[in-house]
Scaffold this active site. Structure first.
Site, PDB file in Angstrom:
ATOM      1  N   ALA A 851       0.838  -1.210   0.000  1.00  0.00           N
ATOM      2  CA  ALA A 851       0.000   0.000   0.000  1.00  0.00           C
ATOM      3  C   ALA A 851       0.863   1.246   0.000  1.00  0.00           C
ATOM      4  CB  ALA A 851      -0.924   0.007   1.215  1.00  0.00           C
ATOM      5  N   HIS A 852       0.308   2.298  -0.554  1.00  0.00           N
ATOM      6  CA  HIS A 852       0.962   3.612  -0.596  1.00  0.00           C
ATOM      7  C   HIS A 852      -0.035   4.626  -0.048  1.00  0.00           C
ATOM      8  CE1 HIS A 852       2.959   7.210  -1.693  1.00  0.00           C
ATOM      9  NE2 HIS A 852       3.774   6.698  -2.586  1.00  0.00           N
TER      10      HIS A 852
END
Length: 1027
Positions: A851-852
């Site tokens: 995830a970012h």
């Protein structure tokens, strides 16, 4: 007796060669010197950098190697054309003024001027300052009678006085520097000195028009008597406007006609009755001409796609408009075609040779420069020349259909080269030999193509001339003059074809410049229910080749003896509204659907864009011939520039004022492109205009095109082979890295550097962030290609470009059983992506999340995103899980900061709770035994470190998932490397620091060593080396 021309060289070509060599010598020396010795060449006896920041001509060409040697070699090569220009000018002036002494005086002045030029070129200021200055002053003084004499002889037709405008301010600033010793004055002097040089070259280049207007040429003929088989050779200088030629094969053109000086008898083309006129041969001159045209089309697309990805380097480091983005304005160079001399130059053989040579030599040839500013300047020059050269081809009435199809072939070849080179065009400026560049090979091919193009016959595909009405091979000059009396009634309707062309070029650039881009739009993860981004990329290329073949079939042949074409049965089918509706429907599927349905729409969209390209080029060319190419093609490129920015703003809007209006609105961008294309279709009765018929394509050229398309289709099937494999102890190394869009600190593609680090760290799972590069400014690249093919990974490329994220990728050496893409809540900032996947690690299902999260400036986004990620992680409890993400939080930060939300609500553990020197990247886990943790410096790849966590996978799920029963003290049993079996050790070669040690700039930092942990007592294995 028949006459066959061995060699005929127009004097205007020598004039253009002189201009090319002169410009190349000076500009090349400036670029090389600026990149290698900038601070040295701007330094003078008064001041240096930064007070002086632009070099003089003398310092540039005379002080340092290699620029001095290269400059002098080019000037030596230019001496022949220089003296030839003087001699030809004298012949013309003597012919016009037979009783005047002025031509002889101008001749003598020109010779002395040239010799003095050679003097200050080869006697540099560092060799003999006084001699250099004397010869330079003599050269400037001799320019006065030389220019005034030629102006007088041209009877005011040529405007050549601008040279002197620069002289007076140049003298003023020289006095300020030499007498008053004012720092910075020499830089101003240098600007005017360079302007003087450039105006001087431009002045001499005007002789091209003199020679063109008078059809001056040097001809070397071989006359063969077939009865006596006797050969005689003659060399003569002819002026077609004067008298009857002695040889019947040398014809005098009619008034106002621009025919070649030496032509064959009028009854037939020289090869019209040859029995092998349509013989297909890969060794014929026609095939060489086709191959050189094919190379130039490939080069043009290479240069066009190179500029955005080169300038984007500056944007990603500043995370805002950095200024270099406006280098895209160089595509507006066709504005110069509003000046008749520039237009005449752009459509001439010599002009197109010069433009192609400069574009290739600089736009590709400066790949070796370390400075990104130099490479950006090279990309700008490449696009500047390419846009003019394309405009010259498109507006010309010569081989219009042929050039339209070759334009498509260049795009397909560029896309194919990227497919075969791990997603990168091998001639881009962001590559070098270490990152997959093949510039030497490409430049070698370009040099051969330039030789062929500059020496090719006027009729490379002679079969087209069997029709007396064919206009396929008219002289280029005939299309450079706009005849207002013969303009169509719709003469002022140039805007719609122009903006349609701009929309088309951007659409081709965005979606067809890489075969995997459209696959990224339709990718949905595992289990695979559609095409794979790597395996099925050849289908896009095959669709392009089939559509181009169909488009070719609709063009009429240049030969009246050929069979009727498909276009005869379906006239103007390109412009039918149903074709446009297919384009609309395919765009809808492409944007809204995934899997095979979405990719089917993508293939239809590919065919649509390919099919409409030739007629749109014809419409724009017709508008250019009627209303002027400057406004038509400059407007088209302005549309392309607008779409370049707007298409980027759909995802990169947080740091650009006003860009929020385009946030996640790819749908509107696509609608706008279709809306600009719509007027090009025949919407009767809404439109009174009828589409122009397609021009013919020579029969022999058609055969070469079909063969090329067939070869491309075969080569396209050579795809990557993915063979994921994993055979070692039950160890799992997982890494997280934000890779900065795959452009390293030095402005080079970083795929191979990433691969090497993955290999050395023996990574089984890799989360990569900032990876969605399927946009023009990112180069439409796939960052996973090298690692997947060389190291054997399964890959999930994450949300596609139509999902408006920066992208995230999961690489896994374990089979990916299923995956799901998430778009995390992002009300205030850029849309955050995440991948939730389940991998089969040694028979155990392990959930992996990449995830970012959002930026520090959007705390609400980070809170909501952390909450959603915690929900996702908690939902898979008690299965083993690894989180690899960009979180943006302090360790142990309380709510609403993301750390506590994710660790507590997500029911996971921090890989090392005592590591307080973190902000962006984090690794969380559960259900696994953590055995090591390392932080490796970024090297030259990106601005972020690589974090690696090592875990032991339990043989049975129940042995480690109940970690709540394991005291925290047992989970944090720190140990030494020697406490663990050797297979758990990270490589010793990465011990080091910024000054020494490490590998390729990477080293263990923060702790200066990996951290190792002992197994919890309850799960300590007897031997972790067992399979």
């Amino acid at each position: 007796m028949s006459s066959t021309i061995l060699l005929s060289v127009r004097a205007s070509r020598l004039a253009r060669l002189h201009s090319f060599l002169s410009f190349t010598a000076f500009i090349g020396a400036l670029l090389i010197a600026s990149s290698l010795h900038f601070t040295k060449i701007v330094k003078n006896g008064v001041a240096g950098w930064p007070e002086e920041w632009f070099p003089s001509v003398s310092a540039t060409i005379g002080d340092w190697y290699p620029e001095r040697s290269i400059f002098q070699i080019l000037i030596a090569l230019n001496s022949g054309p220089r003296f030839a220009l003087i001699g030809f000018g004298y012949l013309l002036n003597r012919k016009a003024f037979p009783s005047s002494a002025l031509p002889g005086f101008v001749l003598a002045t020109g010779v002395l001027r040239t010799l003095s030029c050679g003097g200050w070129v080869y006697i540099t200021s560092s060799d003999d300052h006084d001699a250099h200055d004397f010869l330079m002053i003599l050269y400037i003084v001799l320019n006065l009678p030389w220019m005034l004499g030629n102006i007088r002889l041209s009877q005011g037709k040529m405007r050549r006085q601008r040279f002197w405008v620069t002289l007076f301010p140049m003298i003023y600033f020289f006095v300020q520097h030499k007498v008053h010793r004012i720092p910075g004055a020499y830089t101003h002097y240098a600007f005017f000195e360079w302007s003087l040089i450039l105006f001087d070259i431009l002045y001499d280049s005007v002789t091209t028009l003199d020679f063109d207007n008078n059809e001056l040429a040097v001809s070397f003929n071989i006359c063969v008597d077939y009865r006596n088989r006797q050969t005689s050779e003659s060399s003569e200088i002819d002026k077609s406007s004067a008298g009857e030629p002695s040889d019947p094969s040398v014809l005098t053109p009619s008034v106002g006609e621009k025919s070649p000086l030496v032509v064959n008898p009028p009854e037939a083309h020289p090869e019209a009755h040859s029995p092998n006129i349509n013989e297909f041969s890969i060794f014929s001159r026609a095939s060489l001409s086709f191959l050189s045209d094919l190379y130039f089309a490939y080069q043009s697309w290479t240069l066009l796609t190179s500029l955005p990805v080169t300038l984007f380097y500056f944007s990603i480091w500043k995370l805002a408009l950095a200024g270099p983005e406006f280098s895209s304005l160089t595509a507006l160079s066709p504005l110069l075609l509003g000046f008749p001399p520039v237009l005449s130059f752009a459509v001439s053989r010599g002009g197109r040779t010069v433009l192609a040579g400069i574009a290739g030599a600089i736009g590709i040839g400066l790949w070796w420069a370390e400075s990104m500013w130099v490479r950006l300047g090279a990309a700008m020059i490449g696009v500047f020349c390419t846009a003019i050269r394309w405009a010259g081809e498109w507006q010309s009435d010569v081989d219009r259909g042929y050039h339209a199809v070759v334009f498509l072939l260049g795009l397909i070849l560029s896309s194919l080269s990227k497919h075969l080179n791990h997603g990168n065009n091998p001639a881009w400026l962001i590559l070098n030999s270490a990152s997959g560049g093949q510039h030497v090979l490409v430049l070698t091919l370009g040099f051969l193509a330039l030789i062929e193009f500059g020496t090719r016959p006027d009729y490379p595909f002679p079969a087209s001339l069997t029709s007396a009405t064919s206009t396929t091979h008219k002289r280029p000059h005939s299309s450079t003059k706009t005849d207002h009396r013969q303009a169509s009634p719709d003469r002022e309707q140039w805007l719609l074809p122009s903006i349609a062309l701009g929309s088309l070029i951007y659409s081709l650039h965005e979606r067809l410049s890489d075969p995997s881009s459209l696959l990224a739009w339709s990718w949905s993860g595992y289990p695979i229910s559609g095409p794979h981004p790597h395996v099925h990329a050849p289908l896009t290329l095959l669709t392009q080749t089939l559509a181009a073949s169909f488009a070719l079939a609709l063009f009429p042949s240049g030969s009246p003896t050929s069979s009727p074409r498909l276009g005869t049965a379906f006239p103007n089918i390109f412009a039918h509204p149903l074709v446009f509706m297919v384009g609309v429907f395919s765009t809808y599927l492409l944007h809204t659907r995934t899997g095979w349905v979405g990719y089917t729409g993508a293939l239809l969209h590919t065919a649509f864009l390919t099919l409409i390209t030739p007629p749109l080029l014809q419409k724009a060319g017709a508008a250019a011939r009627a209303c002027g190419p400057g406004r038509v093609f400059a407007t088209a490129w302005a549309v392309w520039i607008v779409f370049i920015f707007v298409g980027t703003f759909t995802v990169a809007y947080a740091f650009v004022p006003g860009a929020w209006s385009f946030r996640e609105r790819t749908d509107l961008v696509l609608v706008a492109q279709l809306a600009l294309l719509a007027p090009s279709f025949n919407w009767r009765p809404f439109s009174a205009s009828s589409p122009a018929s397609l021009p013919p394509i020579p029969h022999l050229a058609r055969r070469y095109i079909r063969t090329t398309l067939a070869l491309i289709a075969v080569v396209a099937l050579i795809g990557p082979s993915e063979v994921p494999a994993h055979a070692r102890a039950r160890i799992l190394n997982a890494g997280i890295w934000a890779v900065h869009f795959g452009i390293g600190n030095e402005g080079r593609d970083s795929q191979r550097n990433m691969r090497d680090l993955f290999r050395d760290m023996d990574l089984d799972l890799v989360g990569l962030l900032e990876t969605d590069l399927h946009r023009p400014v990112f180069g439409s690249r796939d960052l996973t290609r090298v690692a997947v093919e060389d190291l054997g990974y399964y890959v999930d490329i994450g949300p596609g470009p139509n999902k408006h994220t920066w992208g995230c990728v999961l690489l896994s050496k374990f089979p990916i059983l299923k995956s799901r893409h998430h778009l995390l809540p992002s009300p205030d900032g850029e849309l955050a992506p995440a991948i939730e996947a389940v991998v089969d690690a040694y028979g155990v299902n392990v959930t992996v999340i990449v995830a970012h999260n959002g930026q520090e400036e959007t705390p609400l986004d980070r809170e909501l995103q952390a909450t959603e990620l915690a929900r996702i992680m908690s939902a898979s409890y008690p299965d083993p899980l690894i989180f690899l993400g960009y979180v943006v939080t302090d360790p142990h930060a309380r709510r609403p900061a993301p750390y506590e939300i994710m660790v507590t609500d997500g029911r996971v553990h921090d890989i090392d709770k005592d590591d307080t020197d973190r902000w962006c990247e984090y690794i969380f886990y559960r259900g696994l035994d953590r055995t090591a943790y390392a932080r490796i410096s970024r090297g030259s790849v990106t601005d972020t470190e690589l974090q690696v966590g090592q875990f032991a996978v339990p043989r049975y799920v129940g042995t480690a998932t109940g970690e709540e029963e394991v005291p925290e003290a047992d989970r944090y049993l720190r140990g030494w490397k020697g406490d663990l079996p050797r297979e758990h050790w990270f490589p010793d070669s990465y011990y080091g620091n910024e000054d020494s040690g490490g590998v390729r700039g990477h080293f263990y930092h923060v702790f200066d060593t990996p951290l190792y942990y002992r197994f919890p007592p309850a799960s300590a294995p007897k031997s972790t080396s067992a399979p």
